[in-house]
Scaffold this active site. Structure first.
Site, short mmCIF file in Angstrom:
data_model
loop_
_atom_site.label_atom_id
_atom_site.label_comp_id
_atom_site.label_asym_id
_atom_site.label_seq_id
_atom_site.Cartn_x
_atom_site.Cartn_y
_atom_site.Cartn_z
N ASP A 33 7.26 13.67 -29.78
CA ASP A 33 8.08 12.46 -29.76
C ASP A 33 8.81 12.24 -31.07
O ASP A 33 9.97 11.83 -31.08
CB ASP A 33 7.19 11.22 -29.53
CG ASP A 33 6.58 11.23 -28.16
OD1 ASP A 33 6.80 12.22 -27.42
OD2 ASP A 33 5.88 10.26 -27.83
N GLU A 114 9.00 14.10 4.00
CA GLU A 114 8.99 13.46 2.69
C GLU A 114 8.13 12.20 2.73
O GLU A 114 8.07 11.54 3.75
CB GLU A 114 10.41 12.97 2.30
CG GLU A 114 11.50 13.94 2.61
CD GLU A 114 12.89 13.35 2.37
OE1 GLU A 114 12.99 12.13 2.12
OE2 GLU A 114 13.84 14.13 2.42
N LYS A 116 7.83 8.37 2.23
CA LYS A 116 8.85 7.32 2.22
C LYS A 116 8.48 6.30 1.15
O LYS A 116 7.52 5.55 1.28
CB LYS A 116 8.94 6.64 3.58
CG LYS A 116 10.04 5.60 3.63
CD LYS A 116 10.34 5.18 5.07
CE LYS A 116 11.52 4.24 5.13
NZ LYS A 116 11.20 2.94 4.52
N ASP A 118 8.41 3.16 -1.25
CA ASP A 118 8.64 1.74 -1.03
C ASP A 118 9.29 1.16 -2.29
O ASP A 118 8.62 0.58 -3.14
CB ASP A 118 7.31 1.05 -0.72
CG ASP A 118 7.52 -0.23 0.05
OD1 ASP A 118 8.68 -0.54 0.39
OD2 ASP A 118 6.52 -0.92 0.31
N TYR A 226 16.88 11.78 -2.52
CA TYR A 226 16.54 12.41 -1.25
C TYR A 226 17.74 12.64 -0.34
O TYR A 226 17.55 12.99 0.82
CB TYR A 226 15.45 11.63 -0.51
CG TYR A 226 15.70 10.14 -0.38
CD1 TYR A 226 16.76 9.65 0.38
CD2 TYR A 226 14.87 9.22 -1.03
CE1 TYR A 226 16.99 8.30 0.50
CE2 TYR A 226 15.09 7.85 -0.91
CZ TYR A 226 16.15 7.40 -0.15
OH TYR A 226 16.38 6.06 -0.03
N LYS A 315 5.67 5.22 10.05
CA LYS A 315 5.10 4.24 9.13
C LYS A 315 3.58 4.35 9.01
O LYS A 315 2.89 4.69 9.97
CB LYS A 315 5.44 2.83 9.63
CG LYS A 315 6.91 2.59 9.85
CD LYS A 315 7.64 2.36 8.57
CE LYS A 315 7.63 0.87 8.26
NZ LYS A 315 8.61 0.56 7.21
N CYS A 409 -23.86 -22.60 -12.47
CA CYS A 409 -23.89 -21.24 -11.95
C CYS A 409 -24.53 -21.23 -10.56
O CYS A 409 -25.63 -21.76 -10.38
CB CYS A 409 -24.68 -20.35 -12.89
SG CYS A 409 -24.93 -18.69 -12.25
N CYS A 412 -28.09 -19.40 -11.02
CA CYS A 412 -29.22 -19.87 -11.82
C CYS A 412 -29.13 -21.33 -12.20
O CYS A 412 -30.04 -21.87 -12.82
CB CYS A 412 -29.36 -19.01 -13.09
SG CYS A 412 -28.05 -19.30 -14.29
N CYS A 427 -21.05 -18.09 -16.96
CA CYS A 427 -22.35 -18.72 -16.83
C CYS A 427 -23.03 -18.65 -18.18
O CYS A 427 -23.05 -17.60 -18.82
CB CYS A 427 -23.18 -17.96 -15.78
SG CYS A 427 -24.95 -18.31 -15.91
N CYS A 433 -30.18 -15.72 -16.08
CA CYS A 433 -29.47 -15.76 -14.80
C CYS A 433 -29.77 -14.49 -14.01
O CYS A 433 -29.44 -13.39 -14.45
CB CYS A 433 -27.98 -15.89 -15.06
SG CYS A 433 -26.98 -15.87 -13.55
O1 JCF Z 1 11.84 7.16 0.56
C1 JCF Z 1 12.58 6.48 1.23
N1 JCF Z 1 12.46 5.19 1.19
C2 JCF Z 1 13.63 7.12 2.07
C3 JCF Z 1 14.61 6.36 2.70
C4 JCF Z 1 13.63 8.50 2.19
C5 JCF Z 1 14.61 9.11 2.93
O2 JCF Z 1 14.61 10.43 3.03
C6 JCF Z 1 15.63 8.39 3.58
C7 JCF Z 1 15.63 6.98 3.45
C8 JCF Z 1 16.65 6.28 4.09
C9 JCF Z 1 17.61 6.97 4.80
N2 JCF Z 1 16.61 9.04 4.27
C10 JCF Z 1 17.58 8.35 4.89
C11 JCF Z 1 18.57 9.08 5.63
#
Ligand code: JCF
Length: 679
Positions: A33, A114, A116, A118, A226, A315, A409, A412, A427, A433
């Site tokens: 670094d 892949e 997905k 969030d 992606y 999902k 508490c 005790c 406590c 206790c």
């Molecule tokens: O990781 C995701 N949230 C994710 C969203 C990954 C993907 O490959 C996606 C997407 C939303 C649309 N691919 C499309 C076409």
């Protein structure tokens, strides 16, 4: 002179781009670094002398500019897609049938699978190799210009790694906040009494919507790409998977878990595998995405409104769910800390049924304004304890009850006290206790402490309740008759437990120190104390200043250690334990080697290693001159990560600390002239 400066500026930029890439995208830095900082300082100085040469893609230009008034709008020439969802295998099978019918094929299809993520979807635009714009998805056609916030994210390249970059390259991806960064951000907010974010996605989105890029720069955000958007002057590969590899070569971060699978069975296997990995990933995922890999087939399949037919999101169980807070209990911890625990109507969240969640402390209860009877949102993600993240006020029943800290508490009856400026109530009963005694004994017997096999939590509670054991020292006086007289205890188990208690007398000094359960003395600190002082006697008699000489021991920990050994009650237990025959071998400290890449470095080990035990790895590192500590902080120089490394790896990634894998570690240990155990 001036032309020398110009050449030097170009060299420095190229080097810094490369180091940034190695550090933030590959997690594999090649310089320390300090050297990076020196190169950056040199570039800044040269640019200050020649402001006319500063370009937006210079490595110095990550954070800059004044706060914005608002965000401009951006048109997506190629729309940003959304995905259809599949909630179960039947949905996935139906989708598979639809697309194979449409393609009129019976051959199994190849999919790119892949995780997905969030987070927040974004589009990154590069013109002639330079990053020019980042935009949110918005409604898919029009988004907001968040360029100045996104450029603060180090994993977003400011320049593509290519001598002949495309005229235009738009890539789509997801900006995420790693879970550890989210927890740390909320922890800080909680300590300051500020607003907390309900989940990492909201925290990422909130950070990107900051009008002041300096605030965004402090948030530890990351990016994975992606998909492609607009492209001009670049030969796009034939498949999605190969495109991602090509984007990786251009300097983007591609999720390492993306892979090709065959047919619907391959997809479902992938789903199960990622589902098992989910809790260990350093970031939240809400499912997996299957994409038909070949672009020609994608084209044939086309779209329905804004979602492609060729992809689907499968999902996972939600990480946030609604349930009802039925009651609040107050639990007493080993050190007397009182934690309000939410008793919930059982709810399936994050893949398990949850009926308890932590409420942290009274400040948190006030901040949430939560009452008994409220409908609440519970979040369970990773191995973090389930949390109540918010209250649905609209659903509050008329008879909702305010939550109050008890005065005494629950275990005790001693007074509960809360010191000025401390968030936690305690406590005051100490070892009077039973809750604290039970917790102390459970800790003493636990695997990383004295490791008394068969002496489980329930049995310890029974032993304390029956008055057979009051302190850990009493374990060593237990008689066979006392044990067999307990319910559901056969003679064989009773004998096994007694044998395990006897066997535990042969231990190590670090284990013994850890087992004592001194406040804030975890495994790593116990080991550091043992290695520094070598004998129990030396630790017992050390004063605060002497204790603070130990790596990682600050005034707070030193204070806890000192006061533990000052208490007559603790000394009494200690004497009894030693009288019972607890002993350990002398601490051996090997001579450190003279030269090694680990010399003087502060190193953290995490995950499981395949060729060494954690203890062996630690001892090798110490022989190689490293200081091995237990938690990742800004002071950590290196993290050695084995398989399934979790939050420590995440934290390292987030702090930008170099990470080394097991093989590299072993190579370097060998190079330092050290022998591996058993070789
Ligand atoms: O990781 C995701 N949230 C994710 C969203 C990954 C993907 O490959 C996606 C997407 C939303 C649309 N691919 C499309 C076409």
């Amino acid at each position: 002179m001036s032309s020398d400066d110009k050449a030097r500026i170009e060299t420095l930029r190229a080097e810094l781009h490369e180091h940034n890439y190695r550090y933030y995208v590959l997690d594999d830095p090649s310089i320390p670094d300090a050297e990076y900082d020196r190169l950056m300082a040199e570039l800044r100085a040269l640019e200050a002398r020649h402001p006319e040469w500063v370009t937006p893609d210079s490595p110095t230009q990550r954070v800059g500019g004044a706060p914005l008034e608002g965000f401009a709008t951006v048109e997506h020439r190629i729309p940003m897609l959304s995905l259809d969802n599949a909630f179960d295998e039947a949905d996935v099978n139906a989708w598979y049938k639809r697309i194979t019918d449409r393609l009129q094929t019976r051959d199994p299809l190849i999919f790119a699978c892949e995780p997905k993520l969030d987070g927040m979807a974004i589009s990154l635009r590069y013109e002639n190799g330079a990053f020019v714009r980042a935009a949110t998805r918005g409604d898919g056609t029009t988004g907001e210009d968040i360029t100045s916030n996104v450029r603060t994210i180090h994993a977003v390249p400011l320049r593509l790694r290519s001598d002949r970059p495309p005229a235009v390259l738009e890539v789509r991806g997801e900006i995420i906040m790693p879970r550890a960064a989210f927890e740390a951000l909320n922890e800080r907010a909680r300590a300051r009494g500020e607003k907390v974010f309900v989940n990492p996605r909201n925290a990422a989105a909130g950070s990107l919507r900051q009008l002041d890029p300096r605030v965004a720069a402090e948030r530890k955000l990351d990016v994975y790409v992606y998909a492609l958007g607009e492209v001009e002057g670049w030969t796009v590969p034939d498949t999605h998977f190969d495109t991602l590899q090509a984007l990786g070569e251009l300097g983007f971060r591609i999720n390492p878990h993306i892979r090709r699978e065959e047919g619907v069975q391959g997809c479902l296997d992938y789903y199960r595998e990622m589902g098992e990995l989910r809790d260990q990933l350093p970031y939240d995922i809400d499912g997996v995405v299957y994409k038909v890999d070949r672009f020609d087939l994608q084209q044939k399949l086309g779209f329905v409104s804004r979602a492609p037919r060729w992809a689907i999101a499968h999902k996972f169980p939600a990480q946030e769910e609604l349930t009802v807070l039925e009651d609040v209990d107050f639990q007493v911890g080993r050190t007397g800390k009182i934690t309000p625990v939410a008793r919930l109507r059982p709810v399936f969240v994050g893949g398990v049924t949850v009926s308890n969640a932590t409420l942290h402390n009274m400040d948190e209860i006030r901040r949430l304004d939560v009452r008994i009877g409220d409908t609440v949102i519970v979040r369970r993600a990773g191995d973090v304890i389930p949390q109540v993240v918010s209250v649905v006020k609209e659903r509050r029943p008329a008879d909702a009850r305010i939550i109050r800290m008890p005065e005494h508490c629950p275990e005790c009856g001693s007074d509960i006290i809360q010191l000025e400026g401390e968030a936690d109530a305690r406590c005051s009963g100490g070892l009077f206790c039973p809750a604290q005694r039970k917790e102390a004994i459970k800790h003493f017997a636990s695997r990383k402490a004295m490791d008394i096999e068969g002496l489980g939590d329930k049995l310890i509670e029974t032993l304390v309740d029956k008055g057979l054991v009051e302190t850990a020292a009493d374990l060593y006086a237990l008689k066979f008759e006392q044990l067999v007289s307990l319910e559901r205890m056969g003679p064989k188990s009773a004998q096994n437990i007694l044998d395990a208690i006897v066997a535990s007398r042969e231990t190590t000094l670090p284990r013994f120190i850890y087992a004592l359960g001194i406040r804030e003395v975890g495994e790593a600190t116990a080991r550091a104390l043992a290695e520094h002082f070598r004998t129990l006697d030396a630790i017992e008699t050390a004063d605060r200043d002497a204790l603070m000489q130990v790596p990682d021991v600050g005034p707070v920990v030193a204070g806890h250690v000192e006061s533990f050994f000052r208490q007559p009650h603790n000394r009494e237990i200690l004497d009894k334990l030693l009288d019972a025959g607890i002993h350990w071998p002398d601490i051996e400290v090997a001579e450190p080697v003279a030269e090694s890449p680990f010399l003087g470095k502060t190193v953290v080990l995490t995950g499981s290693l395949s060729q060494l035990t954690r203890d062996q790895a630690r001892s090798l590192l110490q022989q190689a001159g490293a200081k091995v500590t237990g938690s990742v902080s800004a002071k950590t120089d290196l993290v050695v990560a084995g398989e399934k490394a979790g939050s420590k790896l995440a934290k390292a990634e987030q702090l930008g600390i170099p990470v080394m894998d097991e093989n590299t570690f072993i190579d370097q240990i060998r190079e330092a002239g050290l022998a591996l155990p058993g070789t």
